[in-house]
Motif scaffolding. Structure first.
Motif, PDB file in Angstrom:
ATOM      1  N   UNK A   1      -5.325   7.017   2.818  1.00 40.59           N
ATOM      2  CA  UNK A   1      -4.743   6.032   3.728  1.00 40.59           C
ATOM      3  C   UNK A   1      -3.365   5.643   3.218  1.00 40.59           C
ATOM      4  N   UNK A   2      -2.390   5.629   4.128  1.00 43.89           N
ATOM      5  CA  UNK A   2      -1.016   5.273   3.804  1.00 43.89           C
ATOM      6  C   UNK A   2      -0.604   4.105   4.688  1.00 43.89           C
ATOM      7  N   UNK A   3      -0.238   2.952   4.086  1.00 39.50           N
ATOM      8  CA  UNK A   3       0.161   1.801   4.902  1.00 39.50           C
ATOM      9  C   UNK A   3       1.338   2.141   5.816  1.00 39.50           C
ATOM     10  N   UNK A   4       1.251   1.682   7.048  1.00 37.00           N
ATOM     11  CA  UNK A   4       2.331   1.873   8.012  1.00 37.00           C
ATOM     12  C   UNK A   4       3.209   0.624   8.005  1.00 37.00           C
ATOM     13  N   UNK A   5       4.522   0.799   7.980  1.00 39.70           N
ATOM     14  CA  UNK A   5       5.413  -0.362   7.891  1.00 39.70           C
ATOM     15  C   UNK A   5       5.510  -1.179   9.173  1.00 39.70           C
ATOM     16  N   UNK A   6       5.248  -0.565  10.317  1.00 43.24           N
ATOM     17  CA  UNK A   6       5.425  -1.270  11.593  1.00 43.24           C
ATOM     18  C   UNK A   6       4.078  -1.453  12.293  1.00 43.24           C
TER      19      UNK A   6
ATOM     20  N   UNK B   1      -8.543  16.475  17.628  1.00 41.49           N
ATOM     21  CA  UNK B   1      -8.262  17.812  17.111  1.00 41.49           C
ATOM     22  C   UNK B   1      -7.312  17.850  15.935  1.00 41.49           C
ATOM     23  N   UNK B   2      -7.073  16.714  15.309  1.00 44.46           N
ATOM     24  CA  UNK B   2      -6.125  16.675  14.201  1.00 44.46           C
ATOM     25  C   UNK B   2      -6.791  16.067  12.976  1.00 44.46           C
ATOM     26  N   UNK B   3      -6.137  16.226  11.843  1.00 44.70           N
ATOM     27  CA  UNK B   3      -6.631  15.632  10.608  1.00 44.70           C
ATOM     28  C   UNK B   3      -5.957  14.293  10.332  1.00 44.70           C
ATOM     29  N   UNK B   4      -5.305  13.745  11.348  1.00 49.09           N
ATOM     30  CA  UNK B   4      -4.637  12.453  11.205  1.00 49.09           C
ATOM     31  C   UNK B   4      -5.364  11.394  12.017  1.00 49.09           C
ATOM     32  N   UNK B   5      -5.344  10.183  11.490  1.00 44.03           N
ATOM     33  CA  UNK B   5      -5.963   9.073  12.187  1.00 44.03           C
ATOM     34  C   UNK B   5      -5.231   7.788  11.871  1.00 44.03           C
ATOM     35  N   UNK B   6      -5.795   6.696  12.359  1.00 43.21           N
ATOM     36  CA  UNK B   6      -5.208   5.380  12.132  1.00 43.21           C
ATOM     37  C   UNK B   6      -6.326   4.400  11.826  1.00 43.21           C
TER      38      UNK B   6
ATOM     39  N   UNK C   1      -5.268  10.403   6.598  1.00 44.17           N
ATOM     40  CA  UNK C   1      -5.076  11.846   6.510  1.00 44.17           C
ATOM     41  C   UNK C   1      -6.307  12.451   5.846  1.00 44.17           C
ATOM     42  N   UNK C   2      -6.982  13.355   6.570  1.00 46.82           N
ATOM     43  CA  UNK C   2      -8.179  14.008   6.061  1.00 46.82           C
ATOM     44  C   UNK C   2      -7.799  15.316   5.370  1.00 46.82           C
ATOM     45  N   UNK C   3      -8.324  15.487   4.176  1.00 48.89           N
ATOM     46  CA  UNK C   3      -8.083  16.715   3.410  1.00 48.89           C
ATOM     47  C   UNK C   3      -9.200  17.722   3.703  1.00 48.89           C
ATOM     48  N   UNK C   4      -8.937  18.978   3.406  1.00 49.74           N
ATOM     49  CA  UNK C   4      -9.931  20.015   3.664  1.00 49.74           C
ATOM     50  C   UNK C   4     -11.159  19.859   2.776  1.00 49.74           C
ATOM     51  N   UNK C   5     -11.041  19.144   1.646  1.00 52.98           N
ATOM     52  CA  UNK C   5     -12.177  18.941   0.759  1.00 52.98           C
ATOM     53  C   UNK C   5     -13.008  17.711   1.143  1.00 52.98           C
TER      54      UNK C   5
END
Length: 160
Positions: free
Chosen positions: A139-144, A104-109, A130-134
């Motif tokens: 994708x943003x690298x995660x440090x951990x 239910x979110x626009x976030x993923x991994x 992160x999914x945009x409405x368009x």
């Protein structure tokens, strides 16, 4: 600005690859007669083809020897729309990407596994999606990366 971001991401990928490299016993079947990795699972004519992502899913990571990659990721209950994707690099490196979205979110991994030309298998990086409405996905690298893997293997929600 875009070039700086791309260069930073590439540098991060190289850093993560150097820091997380792990050797596995072999991604080949032990009784294969060829010295090359076979993606179809060996000599038997009746056997079903096995993709490299299938081989990765059947491996265990050194930090989590009790559970295969496939079992941990496919049974992770906090993600929906799970997907495995295989990409072949020009230098013989294969990238296996696992991605999934929080319900239910626009976030993923996304977790990127790497198989180099010698058959060395390791986790290359983890990214927040992160999914945009368009319809675009960033994708943003995660440090951990370890925290992401710990959450997946313990079936606990990932903190993004």
């Amino acid at each position: 600005m875009r070039k700086i971001v791309v260069v930073a991401i590439l540098c991060f990928l190289l850093f993560m690859a150097a820091c997380t490299e792990r050797n596995v016993e072999s991604v080949k079947k032990p009784n294969a007669k060829s010295t090359e990795m076979t993606v179809h699972g060996g000599e038997a004519a009746n056997s079903e083809p096995v993709s490299l992502s299938g081989i990765v899913k059947n491996q265990s990571l050194p930090a989590y020897p009790a559970m295969t990659v496939g079992k941990a990721f496919d049974s992770y209950s906090h993600l929906t729309k799970k997907q495995w994707k295989e990409t072949h690099g020009a230098n013989g490196t294969v990238y296996i990407d696992f991605s999934g979205w929080l319900d239910g979110k626009t976030l993923g991994v996304e977790v990127k596994f790497v198989i180099d030309r010698e058959g060395v298998f390791f986790v290359g990086m983890a990214s927040k999606l992160e999914a945009m409405t368009d319809g675009r996905v960033f994708a943003y690298p995660l440090p951990d990366v370890k925290a992401v893997l710990d959450s997946i293997y313990a079936n606990k929600e990932i903190v993004l």
